[in-house]
Scaffold this motif. Sequence first.
Motif, PDB file in Angstrom:
ATOM      1  N   ASP A  33      27.114 -46.760 -18.584  1.00  0.00           N
ATOM      2  CA  ASP A  33      25.764 -46.228 -19.098  1.00  0.00           C
ATOM      3  C   ASP A  33      26.068 -45.680 -20.440  1.00  0.00           C
ATOM      4  O   ASP A  33      27.348 -45.082 -20.751  1.00  0.00           O
ATOM      5  CB  ASP A  33      25.329 -45.111 -18.165  1.00  0.00           C
ATOM      6  CG  ASP A  33      24.923 -45.894 -16.825  1.00  0.00           C
ATOM      7  OD1 ASP A  33      24.610 -46.839 -16.737  1.00  0.00           O
ATOM      8  OD2 ASP A  33      24.928 -45.023 -15.736  1.00  0.00           O
ATOM      9  N   PHE A  34      25.243 -45.684 -21.303  1.00  0.00           N
ATOM     10  CA  PHE A  34      25.200 -45.107 -22.492  1.00  0.00           C
ATOM     11  C   PHE A  34      24.678 -43.754 -22.398  1.00  0.00           C
ATOM     12  O   PHE A  34      23.282 -43.504 -22.168  1.00  0.00           O
ATOM     13  CB  PHE A  34      24.672 -46.072 -23.684  1.00  0.00           C
ATOM     14  CG  PHE A  34      24.826 -45.162 -25.018  1.00  0.00           C
ATOM     15  CD1 PHE A  34      26.159 -45.035 -25.743  1.00  0.00           C
ATOM     16  CD2 PHE A  34      23.521 -44.730 -25.628  1.00  0.00           C
ATOM     17  CE1 PHE A  34      25.972 -44.275 -27.056  1.00  0.00           C
ATOM     18  CE2 PHE A  34      23.493 -44.139 -26.754  1.00  0.00           C
ATOM     19  CZ  PHE A  34      25.056 -43.988 -27.360  1.00  0.00           C
ATOM     20  N   HIS A  35      25.022 -42.427 -23.085  1.00  0.00           N
ATOM     21  CA  HIS A  35      24.560 -41.322 -23.248  1.00  0.00           C
ATOM     22  C   HIS A  35      24.473 -41.133 -24.684  1.00  0.00           C
ATOM     23  O   HIS A  35      25.728 -40.826 -25.320  1.00  0.00           O
ATOM     24  CB  HIS A  35      25.082 -40.382 -22.180  1.00  0.00           C
ATOM     25  CG  HIS A  35      25.399 -40.663 -20.829  1.00  0.00           C
ATOM     26  ND1 HIS A  35      24.310 -40.356 -19.957  1.00  0.00           N
ATOM     27  CD2 HIS A  35      26.307 -41.065 -20.088  1.00  0.00           C
ATOM     28  CE1 HIS A  35      24.764 -40.909 -18.969  1.00  0.00           C
ATOM     29  NE2 HIS A  35      25.954 -41.001 -19.085  1.00  0.00           N
ATOM     30  N   TRP A  36      23.689 -40.571 -25.321  1.00  0.00           N
ATOM     31  CA  TRP A  36      23.483 -40.188 -26.638  1.00  0.00           C
ATOM     32  C   TRP A  36      23.799 -38.613 -26.724  1.00  0.00           C
ATOM     33  O   TRP A  36      23.124 -37.907 -26.700  1.00  0.00           O
ATOM     34  CB  TRP A  36      22.134 -40.567 -27.442  1.00  0.00           C
ATOM     35  CG  TRP A  36      22.148 -40.329 -28.904  1.00  0.00           C
ATOM     36  CD1 TRP A  36      21.290 -39.293 -29.312  1.00  0.00           C
ATOM     37  CD2 TRP A  36      22.742 -40.887 -29.748  1.00  0.00           C
ATOM     38  NE1 TRP A  36      21.695 -39.205 -30.427  1.00  0.00           N
ATOM     39  CE2 TRP A  36      22.397 -40.283 -31.145  1.00  0.00           C
ATOM     40  CE3 TRP A  36      23.828 -41.910 -29.503  1.00  0.00           C
ATOM     41  CZ2 TRP A  36      23.163 -40.693 -32.180  1.00  0.00           C
ATOM     42  CZ3 TRP A  36      24.427 -42.503 -30.976  1.00  0.00           C
ATOM     43  CH2 TRP A  36      24.038 -41.923 -32.050  1.00  0.00           C
ATOM     44  N   PRO A  91      21.795 -31.677 -34.547  1.00  0.00           N
ATOM     45  CA  PRO A  91      20.923 -31.478 -33.355  1.00  0.00           C
ATOM     46  C   PRO A  91      21.775 -31.400 -31.985  1.00  0.00           C
ATOM     47  O   PRO A  91      22.846 -32.006 -31.898  1.00  0.00           O
ATOM     48  CB  PRO A  91      19.985 -32.885 -33.275  1.00  0.00           C
ATOM     49  CG  PRO A  91      21.191 -33.883 -34.153  1.00  0.00           C
ATOM     50  CD  PRO A  91      21.652 -32.742 -35.339  1.00  0.00           C
ATOM     51  N   VAL A  92      20.997 -30.819 -30.952  1.00  0.00           N
ATOM     52  CA  VAL A  92      21.630 -30.936 -29.678  1.00  0.00           C
ATOM     53  C   VAL A  92      21.066 -32.110 -29.318  1.00  0.00           C
ATOM     54  O   VAL A  92      19.981 -32.470 -28.856  1.00  0.00           O
ATOM     55  CB  VAL A  92      21.191 -29.540 -28.950  1.00  0.00           C
ATOM     56  CG1 VAL A  92      21.707 -29.499 -27.425  1.00  0.00           C
ATOM     57  CG2 VAL A  92      21.542 -28.245 -29.737  1.00  0.00           C
ATOM     58  N   LEU A  93      22.265 -32.907 -28.590  1.00  0.00           N
ATOM     59  CA  LEU A  93      21.944 -34.008 -28.162  1.00  0.00           C
ATOM     60  C   LEU A  93      22.600 -34.358 -26.688  1.00  0.00           C
ATOM     61  O   LEU A  93      23.522 -33.756 -26.277  1.00  0.00           O
ATOM     62  CB  LEU A  93      22.816 -35.343 -28.985  1.00  0.00           C
ATOM     63  CG  LEU A  93      22.355 -35.456 -30.425  1.00  0.00           C
ATOM     64  CD1 LEU A  93      23.119 -36.543 -30.981  1.00  0.00           C
ATOM     65  CD2 LEU A  93      20.855 -35.874 -30.570  1.00  0.00           C
ATOM     66  N   GLY A  94      21.867 -34.865 -25.918  1.00  0.00           N
ATOM     67  CA  GLY A  94      21.975 -35.241 -24.473  1.00  0.00           C
ATOM     68  C   GLY A  94      22.738 -34.084 -23.560  1.00  0.00           C
ATOM     69  O   GLY A  94      22.567 -32.862 -23.813  1.00  0.00           O
ATOM     70  N   ARG A  95      24.142 -34.278 -23.102  1.00  0.00           N
ATOM     71  CA  ARG A  95      24.794 -33.358 -22.367  1.00  0.00           C
ATOM     72  C   ARG A  95      25.656 -32.581 -23.091  1.00  0.00           C
ATOM     73  O   ARG A  95      26.492 -31.955 -22.860  1.00  0.00           O
ATOM     74  CB  ARG A  95      26.006 -34.420 -21.479  1.00  0.00           C
ATOM     75  CG  ARG A  95      25.025 -35.291 -20.645  1.00  0.00           C
ATOM     76  CD  ARG A  95      25.872 -36.500 -19.914  1.00  0.00           C
ATOM     77  NE  ARG A  95      26.793 -36.978 -20.896  1.00  0.00           N
ATOM     78  CZ  ARG A  95      27.792 -37.951 -20.620  1.00  0.00           C
ATOM     79  NH1 ARG A  95      28.324 -37.970 -19.559  1.00  0.00           N
ATOM     80  NH2 ARG A  95      28.343 -38.640 -21.719  1.00  0.00           N
ATOM     81  N   ARG A 100      29.200 -28.401 -27.596  1.00  0.00           N
ATOM     82  CA  ARG A 100      29.021 -28.849 -28.967  1.00  0.00           C
ATOM     83  C   ARG A 100      30.021 -28.383 -30.083  1.00  0.00           C
ATOM     84  O   ARG A 100      29.907 -28.631 -31.171  1.00  0.00           O
ATOM     85  CB  ARG A 100      27.455 -28.878 -29.483  1.00  0.00           C
ATOM     86  CG  ARG A 100      26.916 -27.742 -29.711  1.00  0.00           C
ATOM     87  CD  ARG A 100      25.467 -27.834 -30.089  1.00  0.00           C
ATOM     88  NE  ARG A 100      24.902 -26.492 -30.227  1.00  0.00           N
ATOM     89  CZ  ARG A 100      23.942 -26.284 -31.262  1.00  0.00           C
ATOM     90  NH1 ARG A 100      23.560 -27.283 -31.812  1.00  0.00           N
ATOM     91  NH2 ARG A 100      23.562 -25.287 -31.717  1.00  0.00           N
ATOM     92  N   THR A 101      30.946 -27.433 -29.711  1.00  0.00           N
ATOM     93  CA  THR A 101      31.935 -26.843 -30.631  1.00  0.00           C
ATOM     94  C   THR A 101      32.861 -28.056 -31.086  1.00  0.00           C
ATOM     95  O   THR A 101      33.250 -28.128 -32.347  1.00  0.00           O
ATOM     96  CB  THR A 101      32.753 -25.848 -29.913  1.00  0.00           C
ATOM     97  OG1 THR A 101      33.223 -26.412 -28.827  1.00  0.00           O
ATOM     98  CG2 THR A 101      31.848 -24.536 -29.767  1.00  0.00           C
TER      99      THR A 101
END
Length: 128
Positions: A33-36, A91-95, A100-101
């Motif tokens: 699966d792809f997760h952005w 942007p805050v993306l997906g998981r 995100r650091t």
Amino acid sequence: MAGTEWQPEPIDRALSAHESWYKGDGAYGDGSDFHWDYYNSYVIQPFLVTLLTALQPVTDRCSPIWPGCPHAACANAAIQERLIAPDGSFPVLGRSMAYRTGAFHHLAHQAWRGTLPTEIALPRSAAP
């Protein structure tokens, strides 16, 4: 590189999996699966490029996946650079919200290697 025997089978499995998980436009899934999200940046892209670069002089086992890797890495870096807003936010993306650091690990890795896409790379004279 460490001067000892290496086990190619786990690396072959990982490379084969990543080759099958390539989704196009420089993005890999971290499974079928792809997760952005930023997983391509802080895990997949920099380590895949580093691994394939290290294996090049040692074995031709990675030759099937290597030709597409630099193109995918550049494409992904270009997409990442375009995600940065004029105020420096992204942007805050997906998981990726909680971790995100490391969001731009790949973009920084490409800059460090000197392999940024030409459309976003600074001319050498303008670089700090």
